[in-house]
Scaffold this motif. Sequence first.
Motif, PDB file in Angstrom:
ATOM      1  N   GLN A 184       7.260   8.989  45.230  1.00 31.24           N
ATOM      2  CA  GLN A 184       6.935   9.848  44.074  1.00 31.24           C
ATOM      3  C   GLN A 184       5.585   9.455  43.465  1.00 31.24           C
ATOM      4  OE1 GLN A 184      10.559   9.306  41.884  1.00 31.24           O
ATOM      5  NE2 GLN A 184      10.509  11.407  41.128  1.00 31.24           N
ATOM      6  N   LYS A 185       5.365   8.141  43.354  1.00 35.10           N
ATOM      7  CA  LYS A 185       4.121   7.664  42.746  1.00 35.10           C
ATOM      8  C   LYS A 185       2.924   8.019  43.628  1.00 35.10           C
ATOM      9  CE  LYS A 185       6.514   4.159  40.156  1.00 35.10           C
ATOM     10  NZ  LYS A 185       6.885   2.773  39.954  1.00 35.10           N
ATOM     11  N   THR A 186       3.129   7.939  44.935  1.00 35.13           N
ATOM     12  CA  THR A 186       2.040   8.301  45.848  1.00 35.13           C
ATOM     13  C   THR A 186       1.726   9.791  45.714  1.00 35.13           C
ATOM     14  OG1 THR A 186       2.724   6.568  47.329  1.00 35.13           O
ATOM     15  CG2 THR A 186       1.321   8.280  48.282  1.00 35.13           C
ATOM     16  N   GLU A 187       2.775  10.594  45.694  1.00 29.42           N
ATOM     17  CA  GLU A 187       2.556  12.052  45.554  1.00 29.42           C
ATOM     18  C   GLU A 187       1.809  12.371  44.257  1.00 29.42           C
ATOM     19  OE1 GLU A 187       5.824  14.590  48.021  1.00 29.42           O
ATOM     20  OE2 GLU A 187       6.163  14.296  45.887  1.00 29.42           O
ATOM     21  N   PHE A 188       2.203  11.684  43.203  1.00 32.45           N
ATOM     22  CA  PHE A 188       1.546  11.872  41.901  1.00 32.45           C
ATOM     23  C   PHE A 188       0.067  11.489  42.011  1.00 32.45           C
ATOM     24  CE2 PHE A 188       0.223   9.530  37.999  1.00 32.45           C
ATOM     25  CZ  PHE A 188       0.208  10.585  37.093  1.00 32.45           C
ATOM     26  N   ALA A 189      -0.201  10.325  42.593  1.00 32.38           N
ATOM     27  CA  ALA A 189      -1.583   9.817  42.664  1.00 32.38           C
ATOM     28  C   ALA A 189      -2.472  10.743  43.494  1.00 32.38           C
ATOM     29  CB  ALA A 189      -1.596   8.402  43.229  1.00 32.38           C
ATOM     30  N   GLU A 190      -1.871  11.478  44.411  1.00 34.12           N
ATOM     31  CA  GLU A 190      -2.692  12.363  45.244  1.00 34.12           C
ATOM     32  C   GLU A 190      -3.274  13.548  44.477  1.00 34.12           C
ATOM     33  OE1 GLU A 190      -0.158  12.832  48.623  1.00 34.12           O
ATOM     34  OE2 GLU A 190      -0.951  10.967  49.508  1.00 34.12           O
ATOM     35  N   HIS A 191      -2.823  13.747  43.262  1.00 43.00           N
ATOM     36  CA  HIS A 191      -3.420  14.804  42.423  1.00 43.00           C
ATOM     37  C   HIS A 191      -4.710  14.323  41.757  1.00 43.00           C
ATOM     38  CE1 HIS A 191       0.002  17.786  42.141  1.00 43.00           C
ATOM     39  NE2 HIS A 191       0.573  16.766  42.737  1.00 43.00           N
ATOM     40  N   PHE A 192      -5.097  13.078  42.004  1.00 45.45           N
ATOM     41  CA  PHE A 192      -6.245  12.480  41.308  1.00 45.45           C
ATOM     42  C   PHE A 192      -7.497  12.490  42.191  1.00 45.45           C
ATOM     43  CE2 PHE A 192      -4.633  10.334  37.386  1.00 45.45           C
ATOM     44  CZ  PHE A 192      -3.333  10.814  37.468  1.00 45.45           C
ATOM     45  N   TYR A 193      -8.619  12.838  41.586  1.00 44.07           N
ATOM     46  CA  TYR A 193      -9.909  12.910  42.291  1.00 44.07           C
ATOM     47  C   TYR A 193     -10.923  12.098  41.504  1.00 44.07           C
ATOM     48  CZ  TYR A 193      -7.537  16.525  44.816  1.00 44.07           C
ATOM     49  OH  TYR A 193      -6.621  17.180  45.589  1.00 44.07           O
ATOM     50  N   TYR A 194     -11.728  11.363  42.234  1.00 40.49           N
ATOM     51  CA  TYR A 194     -12.698  10.515  41.533  1.00 40.49           C
ATOM     52  C   TYR A 194     -14.113  11.044  41.736  1.00 40.49           C
ATOM     53  CZ  TYR A 194     -15.039   6.512  39.590  1.00 40.49           C
ATOM     54  OH  TYR A 194     -15.812   5.716  38.791  1.00 40.49           O
ATOM     55  N   GLN A 195     -14.872  11.054  40.660  1.00 45.16           N
ATOM     56  CA  GLN A 195     -16.248  11.527  40.738  1.00 45.16           C
ATOM     57  C   GLN A 195     -17.141  10.489  40.075  1.00 45.16           C
ATOM     58  OE1 GLN A 195     -17.148  14.959  41.783  1.00 45.16           O
ATOM     59  NE2 GLN A 195     -19.018  13.765  41.944  1.00 45.16           N
ATOM     60  N   SER A 196     -17.956   9.830  40.881  1.00 41.93           N
ATOM     61  CA  SER A 196     -18.871   8.854  40.287  1.00 41.93           C
ATOM     62  C   SER A 196     -19.908   9.631  39.469  1.00 41.93           C
ATOM     63  CB  SER A 196     -19.523   8.056  41.407  1.00 41.93           C
ATOM     64  OG  SER A 196     -20.561   7.299  40.872  1.00 41.93           O
ATOM     65  N   HIS A 197     -20.177   9.163  38.255  1.00 41.90           N
ATOM     66  CA  HIS A 197     -20.836  10.059  37.316  1.00 41.90           C
ATOM     67  C   HIS A 197     -21.703   9.290  36.330  1.00 41.90           C
ATOM     68  CE1 HIS A 197     -20.715  13.788  34.848  1.00 41.90           C
ATOM     69  NE2 HIS A 197     -20.819  12.950  33.836  1.00 41.90           N
ATOM     70  N   ASP A 198     -22.912   9.774  36.182  1.00 46.14           N
ATOM     71  CA  ASP A 198     -23.783   9.213  35.154  1.00 46.14           C
ATOM     72  C   ASP A 198     -23.819  10.271  34.050  1.00 46.14           C
ATOM     73  OD1 ASP A 198     -25.866   8.654  33.514  1.00 46.14           O
ATOM     74  OD2 ASP A 198     -27.354   8.376  35.096  1.00 46.14           O
ATOM     75  N   VAL A 199     -23.300   9.932  32.888  1.00 50.72           N
ATOM     76  CA  VAL A 199     -23.123  10.966  31.851  1.00 50.72           C
ATOM     77  C   VAL A 199     -24.424  11.615  31.399  1.00 50.72           C
ATOM     78  CG1 VAL A 199     -20.919  10.168  30.915  1.00 50.72           C
ATOM     79  CG2 VAL A 199     -23.048   9.245  29.994  1.00 50.72           C
ATOM     80  N   THR A 200     -25.545  10.961  31.693  1.00 53.38           N
ATOM     81  CA  THR A 200     -26.804  11.540  31.224  1.00 53.38           C
ATOM     82  C   THR A 200     -27.468  12.426  32.281  1.00 53.38           C
ATOM     83  OG1 THR A 200     -28.012   9.625  32.002  1.00 53.38           O
ATOM     84  CG2 THR A 200     -27.282   9.574  29.712  1.00 53.38           C
ATOM     85  N   ASP A 201     -26.891  12.467  33.479  1.00 49.77           N
ATOM     86  CA  ASP A 201     -27.532  13.186  34.581  1.00 49.77           C
ATOM     87  C   ASP A 201     -26.937  14.590  34.748  1.00 49.77           C
ATOM     88  OD1 ASP A 201     -28.477  14.155  36.934  1.00 49.77           O
ATOM     89  OD2 ASP A 201     -28.088  12.340  38.100  1.00 49.77           O
ATOM     90  N   ALA A 202     -27.754  15.603  34.449  1.00 52.83           N
ATOM     91  CA  ALA A 202     -27.265  16.995  34.473  1.00 52.83           C
ATOM     92  C   ALA A 202     -26.678  17.366  35.834  1.00 52.83           C
ATOM     93  CB  ALA A 202     -28.396  17.944  34.098  1.00 52.83           C
TER      94      ALA A 202
END
Length: 488
Positions: free
Chosen positions: A71-89
């Motif tokens: 269940q925890k694995t299935e839940f985690a698969e809804h997560f996506y990571y985006q490396s992000h610099d908040v100042t970069d348009a």
Amino acid sequence: MTEERALFIIFGGSGDLAQRKLYPALYGLYFQGRLAKHFAVIGTARRPWTDDHYHEVVKQSLVGAPGSAHQKTEFAEHFYYQSHDVTDAAHYVTLQKLASKLNLQYQLDGNRIFYMAMAPRFFATIAEHVKSEQLLSPDGYNRLIVEKPFGRDYASAKQLNDDISQAFSEEQIYRIDHYLGKEMVQDIMPLRFTNPFLENVWSNQFIDNIQITLAEDIGVEERAGYYETAGALRDMVQNHIFQIIAMLTMEKPSRYDATAIHEAKRAVLAAIKPYTPAQVHTNFVRGQYVGGDNLGLSYREEDNIAADSTVETYVAGRVDIDNDRWRGVPIYLRTGKKMPAKTSRIDIVFKPTKDNILPTTGNAPVRANVVTLIIEPDTGMHITLNGKEIGVSDAVSPFTLDHALDKDELAKAPEAYQRLLLNILEGNKLTFTHWDELAASWHFIDAVRNVWDNDKADGLAFYPSETMGPKQADELLSRDYRTWIWQG
Ligand code: BG6
């Protein structure tokens, strides 16, 4: 149970708050069935993580949570990571594309929840780019969640509010105060407004004083950097204690909805007049913990704390509400680190009976009734009343009615964050802070803070760890011929 559909975009997705609170809370909603197939989470932060690593981090945050590994694995698969610099348009453009893709993939109906789980200095930039790079969803809803601290004084709070208002309307902004998600704080309205025996005596005609205690046994822990810029007044009084005051003292809202409740809270907070410097000296006390043998470190010895820090780890004060219902009823408040035990409670002390005709043991005065709401740890309430002593004596003596919330039920009840997230998904703003409430409480806090900042160390009282704070906190009440109900 209906499933909610939404995309969460978490700025600060690799951070402590996200891992300690948000992921477990989202998982709690998933476990309950309120989130199921149709949700997705984008976590963004500077670190260059992969989705796989992110999934591991999310799963790690769920250790101890119910449910199977599957269940925890299935839940985690809804997560996506985006490396992000908040100042970069450019990064917002990538984010926008991912958001649109996930919206279709998970059929999210265009619902977006933006979560600012990072330092407030980035909020303006994020809000600006969210707007300019069109990250707001054209259909469905857009909601913004903002964590505390919301400013460090009225001016910075106003600035912050103006910043986020570039992209979001007041209606779309959810300012978190996790105390509003606590069981007994949520119980204040039902207790006040559905029990005539309380509702009809809820005023200066019958109530003598109100005492609010938020005591913690922990010290500053790992949060020196933040705490040195905050102190107990900003950290606990401006937000949690003022929200509790508002819930306890607002007039009955005209309806049970967020707009009416916010209006009632705003009105009562506006009736608390900021103090003059002389009034601050008389009505507020600040302290700092000192360690010793078996008491651990002093605040000034903790890691990353200035050796001459004048930041307060303890505050006690008296607040007065200038309206017809409450004029003459002092509200005493106190909060501190390194007190003897974790205890959050509210004591409503009633005026003693007039013209008593009944005998009492040793002719002692009849005790005043007290209604105590225990927020933590033994969630529930007590009411102290007077009755006859058992047996042949006809003397009056006090007894207590105890109501402890069922521990099994409580254990099953969702944690505050989970409840707040559900409220956000449902568009229920009742348990969030309106800007007007914040503005009023900052005006009051600023007046106290300014005096303390000018006085520096003058007036800072030191208290031994594991005690109830400096003696000046007791004097606040004793000069009014009163005492704290909770003595530790
Ligand atoms: C937070 C403060 O808002 O509340 C912390 O920043 C404090 O300093 C915490 O420890 C207390 O919350 P709770 O839920 O443990 O009473």
